[in-house]
Design a protein around this motif. Structure first.
Motif, PDB file in Angstrom:
ATOM      1  N   THR A  70      41.227  83.288  -0.965  1.00 12.35           N
ATOM      2  CA  THR A  70      40.397  83.915   0.047  1.00 12.35           C
ATOM      3  C   THR A  70      40.788  85.384   0.139  1.00 12.35           C
ATOM      4  N   LEU A  71      40.136  86.130   1.016  1.00 11.99           N
ATOM      5  CA  LEU A  71      40.311  87.576   1.042  1.00 11.99           C
ATOM      6  C   LEU A  71      40.596  88.075   2.453  1.00 11.99           C
ATOM      7  N   ARG A  72      41.477  89.059   2.526  1.00 17.22           N
ATOM      8  CA  ARG A  72      41.611  89.880   3.728  1.00 17.22           C
ATOM      9  C   ARG A  72      40.914  91.205   3.422  1.00 17.22           C
ATOM     10  N   VAL A  73      39.988  91.587   4.295  1.00 16.55           N
ATOM     11  CA  VAL A  73      39.257  92.839   4.110  1.00 16.55           C
ATOM     12  C   VAL A  73      39.420  93.685   5.367  1.00 16.55           C
ATOM     13  N   ASP A  74      39.891  94.908   5.189  1.00 20.77           N
ATOM     14  CA  ASP A  74      40.051  95.832   6.312  1.00 20.77           C
ATOM     15  C   ASP A  74      38.815  96.707   6.416  1.00 20.77           C
ATOM     16  N   ALA A  75      38.140  96.626   7.617  1.00 19.64           N
ATOM     17  CA  ALA A  75      36.842  97.288   7.742  1.00 19.64           C
ATOM     18  C   ALA A  75      36.568  97.922   9.120  1.00 19.64           C
ATOM     19  N   TYR A  78      37.904  80.873  -6.939  1.00 23.12           N
ATOM     20  CA  TYR A  78      38.538  81.953  -7.681  1.00 23.12           C
ATOM     21  C   TYR A  78      37.490  82.921  -8.236  1.00 23.12           C
ATOM     22  N   GLU A  79      36.370  82.369  -8.658  1.00 18.62           N
ATOM     23  CA  GLU A  79      35.312  83.190  -9.238  1.00 18.62           C
ATOM     24  C   GLU A  79      34.522  83.930  -8.167  1.00 18.62           C
ATOM     25  N   LEU A  80      34.101  83.217  -7.132  1.00 15.80           N
ATOM     26  CA  LEU A  80      33.257  83.821  -6.103  1.00 15.80           C
ATOM     27  C   LEU A  80      34.006  84.871  -5.296  1.00 15.80           C
ATOM     28  N   ASN A  81      35.170  84.507  -4.777  1.00 18.35           N
ATOM     29  CA  ASN A  81      35.929  85.484  -4.006  1.00 18.35           C
ATOM     30  C   ASN A  81      36.538  86.557  -4.902  1.00 18.35           C
ATOM     31  N   GLY A  82      36.863  86.185  -6.148  1.00 16.98           N
ATOM     32  CA  GLY A  82      37.385  87.191  -7.080  1.00 16.98           C
ATOM     33  C   GLY A  82      36.356  88.249  -7.395  1.00 16.98           C
ATOM     34  N   ASP A 141      39.282  97.092  10.904  1.00 15.67           N
ATOM     35  CA  ASP A 141      40.109  95.989  11.396  1.00 15.67           C
ATOM     36  C   ASP A 141      40.156  94.882  10.346  1.00 15.67           C
ATOM     37  N   PRO A 142      41.190  94.039  10.369  1.00 11.55           N
ATOM     38  CA  PRO A 142      41.314  92.994   9.341  1.00 11.55           C
ATOM     39  C   PRO A 142      40.378  91.806   9.602  1.00 11.55           C
ATOM     40  N   TRP A 143      39.731  91.348   8.521  1.00 10.28           N
ATOM     41  CA  TRP A 143      38.817  90.224   8.575  1.00 10.28           C
ATOM     42  C   TRP A 143      39.182  89.218   7.494  1.00 10.28           C
ATOM     43  N   LEU A 144      38.974  87.939   7.783  1.00 11.26           N
ATOM     44  CA  LEU A 144      39.087  86.886   6.788  1.00 11.26           C
ATOM     45  C   LEU A 144      37.714  86.698   6.166  1.00 11.26           C
ATOM     46  N   VAL A 145      37.625  86.929   4.874  1.00 16.72           N
ATOM     47  CA  VAL A 145      36.354  86.875   4.146  1.00 16.72           C
ATOM     48  C   VAL A 145      36.441  85.760   3.117  1.00 16.72           C
ATOM     49  N   ASP A 146      35.428  84.883   3.106  1.00 18.98           N
ATOM     50  CA  ASP A 146      35.488  83.738   2.206  1.00 18.98           C
ATOM     51  C   ASP A 146      34.075  83.287   1.840  1.00 18.98           C
ATOM     52  N   VAL A 147      33.648  83.623   0.613  1.00 15.06           N
ATOM     53  CA  VAL A 147      32.340  83.184   0.119  1.00 15.06           C
ATOM     54  C   VAL A 147      32.514  82.076  -0.924  1.00 15.06           C
ATOM     55  N   GLY A 148      33.701  81.445  -0.946  1.00 16.74           N
ATOM     56  CA  GLY A 148      34.005  80.479  -1.999  1.00 16.74           C
ATOM     57  C   GLY A 148      34.567  79.157  -1.529  1.00 16.74           C
ATOM     58  N   PHE A 149      34.233  78.737  -0.296  1.00 14.98           N
ATOM     59  CA  PHE A 149      34.778  77.477   0.214  1.00 14.98           C
ATOM     60  C   PHE A 149      33.670  76.467   0.492  1.00 14.98           C
ATOM     61  N   GLY A 150      32.525  76.675  -0.134  1.00 16.14           N
ATOM     62  CA  GLY A 150      31.423  75.748   0.097  1.00 16.14           C
ATOM     63  C   GLY A 150      30.861  75.918   1.490  1.00 16.14           C
ATOM     64  N   ARG A 151      30.701  74.823   2.211  1.00 17.82           N
ATOM     65  CA  ARG A 151      30.150  74.875   3.569  1.00 17.82           C
ATOM     66  C   ARG A 151      31.225  75.371   4.524  1.00 17.82           C
ATOM     67  N   TYR A 178      35.919  99.272   0.456  1.00 19.05           N
ATOM     68  CA  TYR A 178      36.711  98.412   1.331  1.00 19.05           C
ATOM     69  C   TYR A 178      38.121  98.234   0.775  1.00 19.05           C
ATOM     70  N   GLN A 179      39.076  98.050   1.683  1.00 23.55           N
ATOM     71  CA  GLN A 179      40.429  97.688   1.293  1.00 23.55           C
ATOM     72  C   GLN A 179      40.500  96.171   1.272  1.00 23.55           C
ATOM     73  N   VAL A 180      40.787  95.595   0.104  1.00 21.20           N
ATOM     74  CA  VAL A 180      40.723  94.148  -0.081  1.00 21.20           C
ATOM     75  C   VAL A 180      42.074  93.627  -0.568  1.00 21.20           C
ATOM     76  N   THR A 181      42.530  92.551   0.049  1.00 21.20           N
ATOM     77  CA  THR A 181      43.766  91.886  -0.353  1.00 21.20           C
ATOM     78  C   THR A 181      43.469  90.425  -0.638  1.00 21.20           C
ATOM     79  N   MET A 182      43.832  89.960  -1.826  1.00 23.63           N
ATOM     80  CA  MET A 182      43.682  88.545  -2.141  1.00 23.63           C
ATOM     81  C   MET A 182      44.800  87.753  -1.480  1.00 23.63           C
ATOM     82  N   LEU A 183      44.415  86.621  -0.882  1.00 24.15           N
ATOM     83  CA  LEU A 183      45.386  85.745  -0.236  1.00 24.15           C
ATOM     84  C   LEU A 183      45.241  84.330  -0.787  1.00 24.15           C
ATOM     85  N   ALA A 184      46.349  83.621  -0.857  1.00 25.31           N
ATOM     86  CA  ALA A 184      46.341  82.239  -1.321  1.00 25.31           C
ATOM     87  C   ALA A 184      46.262  81.297  -0.130  1.00 25.31           C
TER      88      ALA A 184
END
Length: 257
Positions: free
Chosen positions: A109-114, A71-75, A116-126, A86-92
Motif C-alpha cells: 500500500t502507499l503513504r502519500v503526502d498531499a 503490487y502492480e496496481l499500487n506500484g 498531510d499523510p494519506w493511506l492510498v490503496d487501489v490494489g486491495f479489491g473491495r 506527490y511524495q509517495v512512500t511504499m509500505l508493506a
C-alpha cells in the motif's frame, strides 16, 4: 516517468492533469483508478510472469490496458503520483482474516503526502473508494463502510472496516524490490489465494462488476445479479466489454507461470 507516458496514464483513467498535487486531486485520481483499472490475477492463470519493475508495470497497465493485483496496481499508481509531484512512500502490510495474519509483504500500500499523510490503496479489491487520513484518532466514513486506523503495541497500524480488521500496516518505507519474494510466492504457491482463484473486478458508478472464473456478478447496493458464462467466446467478450481487457486465450485455474 516521461511526461507523455504520464499523459497516457491519465487518459487511461479518464483524468485531467492536476493543477496542484493536493488531497482533492489525489481523491479524484484514486476513485478514477478504481473505476477503470481492474483488480485481476489473470496473469497467474495465463502463465504470464509478473515483473515488479516500473517500466513493466506501466507497460502492462497503461500500454496493454490490463489490471493487476496489489503490487502492480499500487506500484504503478505510485509512479503516476510521483510524476505529478506527490511524495509517495511504499509500505508493506499483512492481511488479517478471521484472526489469521498473512505472510510478510503480503500486501503493498502507499503513504502519500498531499501535504498531510494519506493511506492510498487501489490494489486491495473491495476497499475504500477514496484515500484515508493516516490519523488513528478518527472514524472515517466511506461508501464501503466506516474505517478506523488503530496503532498496535509494536508500532504498526491495523486498518479496520466496520470494526473488522482488514490488514496490518507497517510504517517503515519499502522499495519495489522488497516485494519480489512474496510476489513470486503469490504466483506459485498452492497456499496462495491467487493460485486458487480467478478474478477480475472493478468499481462502477453504482456498484461493482466481478468476473470470477465464468461467473459474472453485478452488484448494486444490496442487489446482486449473477450470470454464468457458458462459452469461451462469452468469457472473452465479458473481459473486453466490462473490463476493457483484450485476451486471445481464456485464463484457466491451475495454469501458473
Amino acid at each position: 516517468m516521461e511526461s507523455t507516458k504520464t499523459d497516457e496514464y491519465l487518459a487511461r483513467i479518464g483524468a485531467a492533469r492536476p493543477r496542484h498535487p493536493d488531497a482533492e486531486a489525489l481523491a479524484d485520481l484514486h476513485l478514477r483508478h478504481l473505476r477503470t483499472v481492474p483488480f485481476e490475477n489473470l496473469s497467474i492463470h495465463l502463465a504470464e510472469p509478473i515483473v515488479l519493475d516500473e517500466v513493466a508495470l506501466i507497460d502492462k497497465i497503461v500500454t496493454r490496458r490490463r489490471g493487476g493485483f496489489c503490487y502492480e496496481l499500487n506500484g504503478a499508481f505510485a509512479v503516476l503520483l510521483r510524476s505529478l509531484g506527490y511524495q509517495v512512500t511504499m509500505l508493506a502490510a499483512r492481511s488479517l482474516d478471521g484472526g489469521s495474519i498473512g505472510p510478510p509483504f503480503d500486501h503493498m500500500t502507499l503513504r502519500v503526502d498531499a501535504p498531510d499523510p494519506w493511506l492510498v490503496d487501489v490494489g486491495f479489491g473491495r476497499f475504500v473508494h477514496r484515500p484515508l487520513r493516516l490519523d488513528p484518532t478518527i472514524d472515517q466514513a466511506d461508501p464501503e463502510g466506516v474505517f478506523r486506523l488503530v496503532e498496535t503495541d509494536e508500532g504498526d497500524i491495523d486498518v479496520l472496516k466496520d470494526g473488522v480488521p482488514q490488514y496490518r500496516l507497517e510504517q517503515r518505507p519499502r522499495l519495489l524490490a522488497d516485494y519480489e519474494a512474496t510476489c513470486w510466492w503469490q504466483q506459485t504457491s498452492p497456499k496462495s489465494h491467487f493460485t486458487r482463484s480467478l478474478v477480475c473486478s472493478r468499481l462502477t458508478e453504482d456498484g461493482r462488476l466481478t468476473l470470477s472464473d465464468r461467473q459474472l456478478v453485478h452488484t448494486v447496493g444490496q442487489e446482486r445479479e449473477e450470470t454464468t458464462l457458458t462459452t469461451d467466446a462469452e468469457v472473452l467478450a465479458a473481459y473486453r466489454d466490462h473490463f476493457g481487457i483484450e485476451l486471445d486465450t481464456v485464463p484457466h485455474l491451475g495454469i501458473t507461470p
